[in-house]
Design a protein around this motif. Structure first.
Motif, short mmCIF file in Angstrom:
data_model
loop_
_atom_site.label_atom_id
_atom_site.label_comp_id
_atom_site.label_asym_id
_atom_site.label_seq_id
_atom_site.Cartn_x
_atom_site.Cartn_y
_atom_site.Cartn_z
N GLU A 44 29.91 10.62 -14.49
CA GLU A 44 28.98 11.51 -15.20
C GLU A 44 27.56 11.40 -14.67
O GLU A 44 27.07 12.31 -14.02
N SER A 45 26.86 10.27 -14.95
CA SER A 45 25.46 10.19 -14.51
C SER A 45 24.95 8.76 -14.53
O SER A 45 25.63 7.84 -14.99
N ASP A 46 23.72 8.61 -14.04
CA ASP A 46 23.03 7.32 -14.11
C ASP A 46 22.10 7.27 -15.32
O ASP A 46 21.23 6.41 -15.41
N GLY A 47 22.28 8.22 -16.22
CA GLY A 47 21.42 8.34 -17.38
C GLY A 47 20.41 9.46 -17.23
O GLY A 47 19.89 9.97 -18.22
N ILE A 48 20.13 9.86 -16.00
CA ILE A 48 19.20 10.96 -15.72
C ILE A 48 19.79 11.92 -14.70
O ILE A 48 19.84 13.13 -14.92
N VAL A 49 20.25 11.39 -13.59
CA VAL A 49 20.79 12.23 -12.51
C VAL A 49 22.32 12.22 -12.56
O VAL A 49 22.94 11.16 -12.47
N PRO A 50 22.96 13.39 -12.70
CA PRO A 50 24.41 13.45 -12.66
C PRO A 50 24.96 12.93 -11.33
O PRO A 50 24.34 13.13 -10.27
N VAL A 51 26.10 12.27 -11.41
CA VAL A 51 26.72 11.74 -10.18
C VAL A 51 26.94 12.86 -9.17
O VAL A 51 26.63 12.71 -7.98
N ASN A 52 27.46 13.99 -9.63
CA ASN A 52 27.74 15.08 -8.70
C ASN A 52 26.49 15.70 -8.11
O ASN A 52 26.52 16.24 -7.00
N SER A 53 25.37 15.63 -8.84
CA SER A 53 24.13 16.13 -8.27
C SER A 53 23.73 15.30 -7.06
O SER A 53 23.37 15.84 -6.01
N ALA A 54 23.80 13.98 -7.21
CA ALA A 54 23.47 13.11 -6.08
C ALA A 54 24.47 13.30 -4.93
O ALA A 54 24.07 13.42 -3.76
N LEU A 55 25.76 13.35 -5.27
CA LEU A 55 26.78 13.47 -4.22
C LEU A 55 26.79 14.85 -3.57
O LEU A 55 27.40 15.03 -2.51
N SER A 56 26.07 15.81 -4.18
CA SER A 56 25.93 17.12 -3.54
C SER A 56 25.17 17.03 -2.23
O SER A 56 25.17 17.98 -1.44
N GLY A 57 24.53 15.89 -2.00
CA GLY A 57 23.89 15.68 -0.70
C GLY A 57 24.86 15.84 0.45
O GLY A 57 24.47 16.19 1.57
#
Length: 220
Positions: free
Chosen positions: A165-178
């Motif tokens: 899900e997230s690190d509390g602020i940034v969703p996991v998938n948002s970061a992995l969208s890199g």
């Protein structure tokens, strides 16, 4: 060959103090650290140590074009936390051709490539099936042809509940969208998801797994 450290939104030039201090004590890397604050009038305020021709692998916190013109280093590595990773990605797509220095290794940590709404990112582990690709992400994807092909990237993010899900602020998938920006463009793309109590957005730089991954990647 310096290591450029770029903090995220609302973070100061001191954001990486614990990280660099721990490297000195735990990994025996007695690195010089120079800090640069970009003022509102775009002048630069320098603090910390001064660099000399004999300085080995220094840390430089917040670095913009004037830095490259002043010290004339040929290569550098960079670490961006949170929006700092977006700053570095923007730099690569819009301005990397303007300097002679070459980025070698890039690490982005908890970077919201697809913004921060959980509903846009979901929890599906297949990154190609995220609910919404935001304008931020699609713009980066559209311009990824300008990213230098020679760089290698390590993309780290946190998953505090181990549920993708997230690190509390940034969703996991948002970061992995890199991966949608970099993976098929650059020389090498790697990613790491840190879990547990140290995986929170503000804590992840002090997490042992994060530090070990960064050190292995940059100094390999």
């Amino acid at each position: 060959m310096p290591i450029i450290l770029v903090p995220g939104t609302h973070a100061t030039e001191d954001r990486f103090d614990a990280f660099t201090s721990d490297l000195s004590t735990s990994y025996h890397h007695q690195a010089t650290t120079m800090k640069i604050t970009v003022m509102k009038d775009l002048t630069l305020d320098y603090s910390g140590a001064k660099l000399t021709p004999d300085t080995h692998r220094p840390f430089i916190v917040i670095a913009l074009e004037d830095l490259f013109q002043r010290y004339h280093f040929k290569q550098f590595d960079a670490v961006g936390h949170s929006n700092g990773g977006l700053v570095l990605t923007n730099f690569l797509e819009y301005h990397s051709s303007e300097i002679k220095s070459q980025l070698r290794h890039l690490v982005t940590v908890a970077t919201p490539y697809n913004d921060t709404k959980q509903t846009d990112n979901g929890t599906n582990s297949d990154i190609t099936k995220i609910p919404t690709q935001t304008h931020l992400l699609t713009n980066f994807i559209d311009r990824n042809v300008f990213i230098p092909k020679s760089i290698t990237l390590l993309n780290i993010t946190g998953d505090i509940k181990d549920n993708h899900e997230s690190d509390g602020i940034v969703p996991v998938n948002s970061a992995l969208s890199g991966s949608l920006i970099y993976k098929d463009v650059i020389q090498s793309y790697r990613e790491k998801v840190v879990t547990g109590k140290g995986a929170g957005h503000s804590d992840i730089l002090e997490d042992d797994a994060t530090k070990e991954a960064i050190i292995e990647f940059i100094y390999r």
